[in-house]
Design a protein around this motif. Structure first.
Motif, PDB file in Angstrom:
ATOM      1  N   GLU A  60      44.289  42.841  20.462  1.00  0.00           N
ATOM      2  CA  GLU A  60      42.948  43.372  20.193  1.00  0.00           C
ATOM      3  C   GLU A  60      41.871  42.426  20.724  1.00  0.00           C
ATOM      4  OE1 GLU A  60      42.840  44.031  15.996  1.00  0.00           O
ATOM      5  OE2 GLU A  60      44.195  45.752  16.099  1.00  0.00           O
ATOM      6  N   ALA A  61      42.092  41.118  20.531  1.00  0.00           N
ATOM      7  CA  ALA A  61      41.135  40.138  21.052  1.00  0.00           C
ATOM      8  C   ALA A  61      41.095  40.199  22.578  1.00  0.00           C
ATOM      9  CB  ALA A  61      41.510  38.734  20.579  1.00  0.00           C
ATOM     10  N   ALA A  62      42.268  40.354  23.194  1.00  0.00           N
ATOM     11  CA  ALA A  62      42.321  40.452  24.658  1.00  0.00           C
ATOM     12  C   ALA A  62      41.604  41.710  25.133  1.00  0.00           C
ATOM     13  CB  ALA A  62      43.772  40.453  25.128  1.00  0.00           C
ATOM     14  N   GLU A  63      41.793  42.813  24.422  1.00  0.00           N
ATOM     15  CA  GLU A  63      41.084  44.055  24.781  1.00  0.00           C
ATOM     16  C   GLU A  63      39.574  43.873  24.637  1.00  0.00           C
ATOM     17  OE1 GLU A  63      42.294  47.765  23.076  1.00  0.00           O
ATOM     18  OE2 GLU A  63      44.409  47.260  23.296  1.00  0.00           O
ATOM     19  N   ALA A  64      39.161  43.222  23.568  1.00  0.00           N
ATOM     20  CA  ALA A  64      37.722  42.983  23.372  1.00  0.00           C
ATOM     21  C   ALA A  64      37.175  42.110  24.501  1.00  0.00           C
ATOM     22  CB  ALA A  64      37.478  42.323  22.013  1.00  0.00           C
ATOM     23  N   LYS A  65      37.910  41.057  24.857  1.00  0.00           N
ATOM     24  CA  LYS A  65      37.476  40.193  25.965  1.00  0.00           C
ATOM     25  C   LYS A  65      37.443  40.988  27.268  1.00  0.00           C
ATOM     26  CE  LYS A  65      37.191  35.803  24.595  1.00  0.00           C
ATOM     27  NZ  LYS A  65      36.097  34.927  24.815  1.00  0.00           N
ATOM     28  N   THR A  66      38.440  41.842  27.484  1.00  0.00           N
ATOM     29  CA  THR A  66      38.477  42.651  28.702  1.00  0.00           C
ATOM     30  C   THR A  66      37.266  43.566  28.760  1.00  0.00           C
ATOM     31  OG1 THR A  66      40.891  42.596  28.689  1.00  0.00           O
ATOM     32  CG2 THR A  66      39.848  44.313  30.012  1.00  0.00           C
ATOM     33  N   ARG A  67      36.956  44.216  27.645  1.00  0.00           N
ATOM     34  CA  ARG A  67      35.765  45.080  27.606  1.00  0.00           C
ATOM     35  C   ARG A  67      34.506  44.267  27.877  1.00  0.00           C
ATOM     36  NH1 ARG A  67      38.497  47.525  23.317  1.00  0.00           N
ATOM     37  NH2 ARG A  67      37.411  46.237  21.813  1.00  0.00           N
ATOM     38  N   GLN A  68      34.442  43.085  27.282  1.00  0.00           N
ATOM     39  CA  GLN A  68      33.280  42.224  27.479  1.00  0.00           C
ATOM     40  C   GLN A  68      33.158  41.822  28.947  1.00  0.00           C
ATOM     41  OE1 GLN A  68      33.569  38.588  25.274  1.00  0.00           O
ATOM     42  NE2 GLN A  68      31.378  38.182  25.361  1.00  0.00           N
ATOM     43  N   TYR A  69      34.265  41.441  29.568  1.00  0.00           N
ATOM     44  CA  TYR A  69      34.235  41.070  30.989  1.00  0.00           C
ATOM     45  C   TYR A  69      33.858  42.260  31.855  1.00  0.00           C
ATOM     46  CZ  TYR A  69      36.433  36.591  29.876  1.00  0.00           C
ATOM     47  OH  TYR A  69      36.708  35.347  29.384  1.00  0.00           O
ATOM     48  N   GLU A  70      34.403  43.432  31.520  1.00  0.00           N
ATOM     49  CA  GLU A  70      34.080  44.628  32.305  1.00  0.00           C
ATOM     50  C   GLU A  70      32.601  44.979  32.183  1.00  0.00           C
ATOM     51  OE1 GLU A  70      36.775  47.707  31.117  1.00  0.00           O
ATOM     52  OE2 GLU A  70      38.458  46.809  32.205  1.00  0.00           O
TER      53      GLU A  70
END
Length: 157
Positions: A60-70
């Motif tokens: 979930e943290a990785a998904e949140a970071k991915t969304r943030q980077y995107e």
């Protein structure tokens, strides 16, 4: 029938030590083997569940970071598009300004050339008029047949 009960009683007495030994073996195995194995299995299950929970949290943290980077990437891309569009507009404006300036210079050159041509045409007309007058007189003298200058032998119309 009493004999059968007597034999059964004797058999029962012979099996008591075996039953006690099996019961004792069960108690010893329970304390020495089964309890530690169950404790290890319980600990393993807790670790597995904990590891799965941590893995979910990390995913979930990785998904949140991915969304943030995107989102940051999308914002940067939009900023680049805005800058590129501003640069393109500035280039178009510069080109149009250069074209306007070139047109103005061309129009000024054309106006200057026209004025120069008008002056030359006027001068040429004056020169032609000046050159035509003696020629016309000479032609008329020749046609009339008079060789005498000064107007003798002119035709009257």
């Amino acid at each position: 029938m009493g004999d059968i009960f007597s034999q059964l009683g004797h058999l029962f007495l012979q099996t008591i030590p075996t039953v006690l030994l099996v019961f004792l073996l069960f108690v010893i195995l329970e304390r020495v083997f089964f309890r530690p194995v169950m404790a290890v299995l319980k600990q393993r299950e807790e670790l597995t569940v904990g590891a799965l929970a941590r893995a979910r949290e990390q995913a979930e943290a990785a998904e949140a970071k991915t969304r943030q980077y995107e989102e940051a990437f999308q914002t940067a891309r939009q900023e680049i598009y805005r800058q590129r569009e501003a640069y393109r507009r500035a280039s178009v404006e510069q080109r149009e300004a250069a074209l306007r300036k070139a047109r103005q210079e061309a129009e000024a050159l054309i106006a200057s050339a026209r004025a120069s041509l008008d002056v030359e045409v006027s001068r040429a007309k004056v020169e032609l008029d000046a050159a035509c007058q003696p020629l016309a007189e000479e032609i008329s003298q020749t046609l009339v047949g008079g060789d005498a200058p000064g107007g003798q032998g002119r035709l009257s119309l």
